[in-house]
Design a protein around this motif. Structure first.
Motif, PDB file in Angstrom:
ATOM      1  N   SER A 129       0.880  -1.175   0.000  1.00 28.88           N
ATOM      2  CA  SER A 129       0.000   0.000   0.000  1.00 28.88           C
ATOM      3  C   SER A 129       0.912   1.218   0.000  1.00 28.88           C
ATOM      4  O   SER A 129       1.640   1.457   0.961  1.00 28.88           O
ATOM      5  CB  SER A 129      -0.898   0.008   1.243  1.00 28.88           C
ATOM      6  N   PHE A 130       0.867   1.966  -1.094  1.00 27.92           N
ATOM      7  CA  PHE A 130       1.828   3.049  -1.312  1.00 27.92           C
ATOM      8  C   PHE A 130       1.083   4.379  -1.345  1.00 27.92           C
ATOM      9  O   PHE A 130       0.302   4.645  -2.274  1.00 27.92           O
ATOM     10  CB  PHE A 130       2.569   2.810  -2.631  1.00 27.92           C
ATOM     11  N   ILE A 131       1.298   5.195  -0.334  1.00 30.75           N
ATOM     12  CA  ILE A 131       0.630   6.492  -0.219  1.00 30.75           C
ATOM     13  C   ILE A 131       1.653   7.605  -0.413  1.00 30.75           C
ATOM     14  O   ILE A 131       2.697   7.619   0.236  1.00 30.75           O
ATOM     15  CB  ILE A 131      -0.041   6.650   1.162  1.00 30.75           C
ATOM     16  N   ARG A 132       1.386   8.515  -1.334  1.00 32.54           N
ATOM     17  CA  ARG A 132       2.251   9.674  -1.570  1.00 32.54           C
ATOM     18  C   ARG A 132       1.359  10.911  -1.624  1.00 32.54           C
ATOM     19  O   ARG A 132       0.475  11.026  -2.463  1.00 32.54           O
ATOM     20  CB  ARG A 132       3.011   9.520  -2.890  1.00 32.54           C
ATOM     21  N   ASN A 133       1.588  11.833  -0.690  1.00 31.65           N
ATOM     22  CA  ASN A 133       0.690  12.984  -0.570  1.00 31.65           C
ATOM     23  C   ASN A 133       1.070  14.128  -1.507  1.00 31.65           C
ATOM     24  O   ASN A 133       2.135  14.131  -2.129  1.00 31.65           O
ATOM     25  CB  ASN A 133       0.701  13.502   0.868  1.00 31.65           C
ATOM     26  N   PRO A 171      -3.372  11.436  -1.437  1.00 28.75           N
ATOM     27  CA  PRO A 171      -4.198  12.412  -0.723  1.00 28.75           C
ATOM     28  C   PRO A 171      -3.644  13.821  -0.832  1.00 28.75           C
ATOM     29  O   PRO A 171      -2.427  14.028  -0.827  1.00 28.75           O
ATOM     30  CB  PRO A 171      -4.146  11.915   0.721  1.00 28.75           C
ATOM     31  N   ALA A 172      -4.529  14.790  -0.914  1.00 25.61           N
ATOM     32  CA  ALA A 172      -4.151  16.206  -0.932  1.00 25.61           C
ATOM     33  C   ALA A 172      -4.435  16.810   0.433  1.00 25.61           C
ATOM     34  O   ALA A 172      -5.426  16.478   1.096  1.00 25.61           O
ATOM     35  CB  ALA A 172      -4.929  16.954  -2.011  1.00 25.61           C
ATOM     36  N   ALA A 173      -3.576  17.710   0.854  1.00 25.99           N
ATOM     37  CA  ALA A 173      -3.721  18.321   2.173  1.00 25.99           C
ATOM     38  C   ALA A 173      -5.080  19.002   2.333  1.00 25.99           C
ATOM     39  O   ALA A 173      -5.727  18.884   3.388  1.00 25.99           O
ATOM     40  CB  ALA A 173      -2.594  19.321   2.410  1.00 25.99           C
ATOM     41  N   THR A 174      -5.531  19.718   1.299  1.00 24.29           N
ATOM     42  CA  THR A 174      -6.784  20.459   1.417  1.00 24.29           C
ATOM     43  C   THR A 174      -7.989  19.553   1.591  1.00 24.29           C
ATOM     44  O   THR A 174      -9.051  20.005   2.032  1.00 24.29           O
ATOM     45  CB  THR A 174      -7.000  21.346   0.180  1.00 24.29           C
ATOM     46  N   GLY A 175      -7.851  18.287   1.276  1.00 22.92           N
ATOM     47  CA  GLY A 175      -8.958  17.350   1.409  1.00 22.92           C
ATOM     48  C   GLY A 175      -9.007  16.646   2.754  1.00 22.92           C
ATOM     49  O   GLY A 175      -9.884  15.799   2.966  1.00 22.92           O
ATOM     50  N   LEU A 216      -7.580  18.575  12.153  1.00 21.22           N
ATOM     51  CA  LEU A 216      -8.177  19.234  13.312  1.00 21.22           C
ATOM     52  C   LEU A 216      -8.392  18.240  14.455  1.00 21.22           C
ATOM     53  O   LEU A 216      -8.143  18.547  15.623  1.00 21.22           O
ATOM     54  CB  LEU A 216      -9.502  19.882  12.923  1.00 21.22           C
ATOM     55  N   GLU A 217      -8.838  17.048  14.114  1.00 20.38           N
ATOM     56  CA  GLU A 217      -9.046  16.014  15.129  1.00 20.38           C
ATOM     57  C   GLU A 217      -7.736  15.660  15.833  1.00 20.38           C
ATOM     58  O   GLU A 217      -7.686  15.525  17.059  1.00 20.38           O
ATOM     59  CB  GLU A 217      -9.650  14.769  14.480  1.00 20.38           C
ATOM     60  N   LEU A 218      -6.659  15.531  15.050  1.00 18.23           N
ATOM     61  CA  LEU A 218      -5.358  15.203  15.629  1.00 18.23           C
ATOM     62  C   LEU A 218      -4.841  16.350  16.499  1.00 18.23           C
ATOM     63  O   LEU A 218      -4.289  16.116  17.590  1.00 18.23           O
ATOM     64  CB  LEU A 218      -4.363  14.892  14.501  1.00 18.23           C
ATOM     65  N   ILE A 219      -5.018  17.581  16.064  1.00 17.89           N
ATOM     66  CA  ILE A 219      -4.567  18.732  16.852  1.00 17.89           C
ATOM     67  C   ILE A 219      -5.319  18.793  18.186  1.00 17.89           C
ATOM     68  O   ILE A 219      -4.714  19.006  19.250  1.00 17.89           O
ATOM     69  CB  ILE A 219      -4.772  20.037  16.055  1.00 17.89           C
ATOM     70  N   SER A 237       1.130  13.529   9.157  1.00 18.00           N
ATOM     71  CA  SER A 237       0.721  12.653  10.260  1.00 18.00           C
ATOM     72  C   SER A 237      -0.737  12.254  10.107  1.00 18.00           C
ATOM     73  O   SER A 237      -1.108  11.088  10.307  1.00 18.00           O
ATOM     74  CB  SER A 237       0.942  13.352  11.599  1.00 18.00           C
ATOM     75  N   ALA A 238      -1.591  13.212   9.757  1.00  9.57           N
ATOM     76  CA  ALA A 238      -3.019  12.929   9.621  1.00  9.57           C
ATOM     77  C   ALA A 238      -3.295  12.024   8.435  1.00  9.57           C
ATOM     78  O   ALA A 238      -4.088  11.071   8.529  1.00  9.57           O
ATOM     79  CB  ALA A 238      -3.793  14.239   9.492  1.00  9.57           C
ATOM     80  N   MET A 239      -2.660  12.290   7.302  1.00 12.38           N
ATOM     81  CA  MET A 239      -2.943  11.504   6.099  1.00 12.38           C
ATOM     82  C   MET A 239      -2.347  10.105   6.186  1.00 12.38           C
ATOM     83  O   MET A 239      -2.960   9.125   5.751  1.00 12.38           O
ATOM     84  CB  MET A 239      -2.449  12.254   4.863  1.00 12.38           C
ATOM     85  N   ALA A 240      -1.139   9.969   6.742  1.00 13.50           N
ATOM     86  CA  ALA A 240      -0.551   8.643   6.909  1.00 13.50           C
ATOM     87  C   ALA A 240      -1.415   7.794   7.830  1.00 13.50           C
ATOM     88  O   ALA A 240      -1.664   6.610   7.571  1.00 13.50           O
ATOM     89  CB  ALA A 240       0.866   8.764   7.466  1.00 13.50           C
ATOM     90  N   GLY A 241      -1.895   8.402   8.907  1.00 20.29           N
ATOM     91  CA  GLY A 241      -2.730   7.671   9.838  1.00 20.29           C
ATOM     92  C   GLY A 241      -4.049   7.231   9.234  1.00 20.29           C
ATOM     93  O   GLY A 241      -4.535   6.127   9.505  1.00 20.29           O
ATOM     94  N   LYS A 242      -4.617   8.081   8.394  1.00 23.07           N
ATOM     95  CA  LYS A 242      -5.914   7.751   7.798  1.00 23.07           C
ATOM     96  C   LYS A 242      -5.815   6.553   6.860  1.00 23.07           C
ATOM     97  O   LYS A 242      -6.688   5.680   6.858  1.00 23.07           O
ATOM     98  CB  LYS A 242      -6.471   8.960   7.041  1.00 23.07           C
TER      99      LYS A 242
END
Length: 459
Positions: A63-67, A113-117, A123-126, A216-221
């Protein structure tokens, strides 16, 4: 199978053991889409594409995720200077980046994933970090939120630094910080200087995410709270990856088991970048070289070695790759076979592409001597496939590995001249034989006389 990878955090080559047997989660920091991609930008994508292909070759499900970072200070500044909406600049540059990746046969990620999405996840992580006492809202009314580096005793563990030895973070106004090294998780909207479209609602007022919280948020998701490999350029180790690690671990997440970083491409000893004015944009390079040749140049060097870019060295690499193509063309149509054991051993050893390339050229050399080169050609295609360099890969298009019709014409012409040379040698007309050899050499064709007859290759 025993894959070994260099881990930046431990500073050693370690046996790779995925968290879940048979599966690998990889997160790679993509680019901030502020400008056109240059050679230095795409190296990371090519290097981690090779990692992905090799893990897949070894039977692992990847599973390869690149933001994509599509909201950032630099994007806002450049868009304002160009008199265009920031999102239009980001979108245009994202399209340029996609074209560059495609031109170099970089496989699309499992997801991009894009940051704006993903502002809700950030916000949840913060809020979670604030609740755990590792983050705080600035008291100056700015709407900024910071990570408290003093609250996390392991801060600096990735790059082996002490907090007191670090420079102040420069990602926000320091007036609202408890410590100058605290870094921004959320940036309050600056109404006087920033467009309203660059702000999202939050418990602390409108604003946008800081750079580090995005990954951090996108990797976790998409990979879960703990995953196998986090990759990126060596310049991201600090502060970006150090901050990612701190905020993720402080939130109670295991995060990445291995950290991998590719080295820079430099020009005149300096990191290739737009600010230095020495960048080489991908479309300009592809006017002089094929995408497959540029990828070969990037793959040939070990991913952790710095590369001093020059067009002369790229020319040499292109010539070397053309010799491989010439061998495959002479060998005829063959299906990919198995990679040699020596090639596999090199790739298992921290993606040792220089040693793997040596095996590749040894196989080509032996194939040029063989009466029947099909076995060697099958191995060559297998190795090239792992490296994303197989000329027969449809991703390269009809001319990625050379125009088939042109290759057939050249082969026919050279074969005809070799038949004339063979006839001249049989009749002991060595003057004519030498003249044909010299004529071919001037055209860039080397002739080798073997016990099995004449062999030719590009000089």
């Amino acid at each position: 199978m025993s894959i070994r990878l260099y881990d930046t955090a431990t500073r050693e080559v370690r046996d790779f053991a995925p968290l879940e047997e048979g599966k690998v989660g990889v997160y790679v920091c993509g680019l901030t889409v502020q400008s056109e991609p240059h050679v230095g930008h795409v190296r990371s994508a090519v290097n981690f594409d090779v990692l992905r292909r090799w893990l897949t070759h070894r039977g692992l499900e990847v599973s390869f995720i690149r933001n994509v970072t599509d909201i950032d200070d630099k994007i806002l500044t450049k868009a304002a200077a160009q008199g265009r909406p920031w999102y239009n600049l980001a979108y245009d540059m994202k399209r340029e980046l996609d074209a560059a990746y495609a031109a170099l046969n970089v496989l699309p990620p499992t997801y991009e994933p894009a940051a704006t999405g993903h502002v809700p996840e950030m916000l949840e992580l913060i809020e979670h970090l604030i609740a755990k006492g590792h983050a705080y809202a600035a008291e100056d009314g700015s709407g900024d939120v910071y990570f408290d580096v003093r609250s996390w005793s392991s801060y600096g563990e990735l790059t082996h630094q002490r907090i007191d030895d670090m420079e102040a973070a420069e990602d926000a106004d320091p007036r609202g910080k408890r410590d100058p090294r605290d870094f921004a998780l959320w940036k309050g909207w600056k109404k006087a200087t920033e467009p309203e479209t660059a702000a999202w609602p939050s418990p602390w007022g409108p604003g946008r995410p800081g750079w580090h919280i995005e990954c951090s948020a996108m990797a976790g998701k998409y990979l879960g709270q703990a995953f196998d490999i986090h990759g990126g350029g060596v310049d991201l180790r600090f502060p970006h990856h150090e901050n990612e690690l701190a905020q993720s671990r402080a939130a109670g997440h295991g995060f990445a088991s291995y950290w991998m970083h590719n080295a820079w491409i430099t020009t005149a000893g300096e990191k290739m970048s737009k600010s230095l004015g020495n960048s080489l944009l991908i479309p300009a390079v592809l006017e002089r070289f094929r995408g497959i040749e540029l990828r070969y140049y990037l793959v040939a060097a070990h991913y952790r070695s710095h590369v001093e870019f020059s067009f002369d060295s790229l020319e040499e690499a292109a010539t070397g790759f053309q010799r491989i193509e010439a061998f495959l063309e002479r060998a005829g149509a063959v299906e990919p076979g198995e990679v040699p054991d020596a090639f596999a051993a090199a790739m298992d050893d921290d993606l040792g592409t220089p040693a793997a390339m040596a095996v590749l050229f040894d196989t080509v050399r032996e194939g040029n001597k063989a009466a029947d080169p099909t076995g060697h050609a099958a191995a060559v295609r297998a190795m090239l496939g792992v490296l994303g360099l197989d000329p027969a890969d449809p991703a390269w298009g009809p001319t990625g590995g050379g125009d088939d019709r042109m290759s057939a014409v050249v082969d026919a012409l050279v074969s005809g001249l070799l038949e004339q040379r063979a006839t001249a040698r049989a009749e002991k007309d060595f003057a004519t034989s030498d003249a044909i050899r010299d004529r071919l050499k001037e055209a860039g064709v080397e002739i080798t006389d073997t016990p099995d007859g004449q062999k030719w290759s590009l000089a």
